[in-house]
Design an enzyme around this catalytic site. Structure first.
Site, PDB file in Angstrom:
ATOM      1  N   CYS A  57      -8.820 126.826  48.411  1.00  0.00           N
ATOM      2  CA  CYS A  57      -9.841 127.707  47.849  1.00  0.00           C
ATOM      3  C   CYS A  57      -9.623 127.931  46.346  1.00  0.00           C
ATOM      4  CB  CYS A  57      -9.867 129.008  48.645  1.00  0.00           C
ATOM      5  SG  CYS A  57     -11.425 129.902  48.603  1.00  0.00           S
ATOM      6  N   HIS A  58      -9.473 129.178  45.918  1.00  0.00           N
ATOM      7  CA  HIS A  58      -9.296 129.498  44.501  1.00  0.00           C
ATOM      8  C   HIS A  58      -7.896 129.179  43.979  1.00  0.00           C
ATOM      9  CE1 HIS A  58     -13.011 131.744  45.205  1.00  0.00           C
ATOM     10  NE2 HIS A  58     -13.186 131.753  43.893  1.00  0.00           N
TER      11      HIS A  58
END
Length: 182
Positions: A113-114
């Site tokens: 993800c991030h």
């Protein structure tokens, strides 16, 4: 429980808050189920605050500060996401140095993800094919990476995934790569 990882330690590096809980707990469980020993690293000792998206979730005890951790003690590095978590990590020089050193060792580095923001800050995506949460694609391209929209991407020792929906594939690749480590 199988013993493929037979006690190998796996570092999970997170900031003091903003960790997407499922992106920490699901890979953690996968490592444990395979016989590995997950360890929680953070810039600060004490506890860290996880989140379910924007809502506070559970807290977790830190095993060691990243400044005192030796990358050589770990078979793999996992970078969970959450928006605030990697944003804080990329501002911590010890965390960035740990990620860079670990990546350069050739052992598996897995980011979901991030978390790819931390990889960009460590300057380890240049020339690599990676994936992440879609809003990071410009940042990763600007850091020299080739961003693609795929469930799980493996480029050398780097494993990346887009979001919590990709966790089954992400966890499978993580365990597979740790099993290969001597």
């Amino acid at each position: 429980m199988s013993d493929e990882l037979s006690g190998k330690q796996v570092a999970f590096l997170v900031a003091s808050e903003g960790i997407e809980q499922v992106e920490l707990t699901e890979p953690w469980k996968a490592v444990e189920a395979a016989g590995g020993t997950p360890k929680l690293l953070s810039p600060e000792s004490g506890t860290v605050q996880a989140f379910h998206h924007l809502d506070k979730a559970d807290t977790f005890d830190v095993d060691q500060t990243v400044a005192t951790a030796d990358p050589a003690d770990y078979a793999a590095l996992v970078l969970p996401g959450g928006v605030a978590n990697p944003d804080a990590l990329r501002m911590d020089k010890d965390a960035v140095a740990f990620v860079r050193s670990f990546f350069e060792s050739g052992r598996p580095v897995a980011a979901i993800c991030h978390a790819a923001w931390t990889l960009a800050e460590a300057d380890v995506v240049r020339g690599r094919t990676v994936t992440s949460w879609p809003s990071l694609q410009t940042d990763l391209r600007n850091a020299g990476g080739n961003w693609v929209d795929e469930e799980v991407v493996v480029d050398g020792n780097l494993i990346t995934s887009r979001n919590p929906g990709d966790l089954p594939a992400f966890n499978a690749k993580l365990v597979e790569f740790i099993e290969r480590e001597e």
